[in-house]
Scaffold this motif. Structure first.
Motif, short mmCIF file in Angstrom:
data_model
loop_
_atom_site.label_atom_id
_atom_site.label_comp_id
_atom_site.label_asym_id
_atom_site.label_seq_id
_atom_site.Cartn_x
_atom_site.Cartn_y
_atom_site.Cartn_z
N GLN A 68 0.83 -1.21 0.00
CA GLN A 68 0.00 0.00 0.00
C GLN A 68 0.87 1.26 0.00
N ASP A 71 2.25 1.72 -3.53
CA ASP A 71 1.21 2.24 -4.43
C ASP A 71 0.95 3.72 -4.17
N GLN A 74 3.80 5.80 -5.59
CA GLN A 74 3.68 5.90 -7.05
C GLN A 74 2.61 6.91 -7.43
N GLU A 75 1.47 6.83 -6.76
CA GLU A 75 0.37 7.75 -7.06
C GLU A 75 0.76 9.19 -6.74
N ASP A 90 7.25 4.89 -14.42
CA ASP A 90 6.96 3.89 -13.39
C ASP A 90 8.18 3.04 -13.02
#
Length: 97
Positions: A68, A71, A74-75, A90
């Motif tokens: 989590q 993620d 990255q977001e 990415d």
């Protein structure tokens, strides 16, 4: 003055019952002592299983948390790059023009 006396009759049946109950209590305690090592071994096995389950749960939760966080990073980077007019890669995790 009135003198009241109470007679308690001796009952052979009650004495025999009391002796039988005392013997069963004594024998029951002797048998309970025989089971103590077995019970202690079962408690040890249960404690070991609980420790293994706790460790497995902690590992699962840690891996889910790490995924989590990755993620979310990255977001966040993608939003930050977009806000500054850049693109986000990415594979490298960096912004580029």
């Amino acid at each position: 003055m009135n003198n009241f006396t109470t007679k308690v009759p001796f009952s052979g049946r009650m004495a025999l019952l009391a002796i039988i109950l005392s013997v069963f209590a004594f024998v029951g305690q002797a048998n309970a002592d025989e089971f103590s090592p077995t019970i202690a071994k079962h408690h040890q096995i249960i404690e070991e299983q609980l420790a293994e389950n706790d460790h497995a749960l902690e590992s699962t939760l840690q891996s889910e948390f790490d995924a989590q966080v990755e993620d979310s990073e990255q977001e966040f980077m993608q939003l930050a790059c977009t806000a500054h007019g850049m693109d986000f890669d990415d594979t490298t995790g960096v912004c580029f023009e």
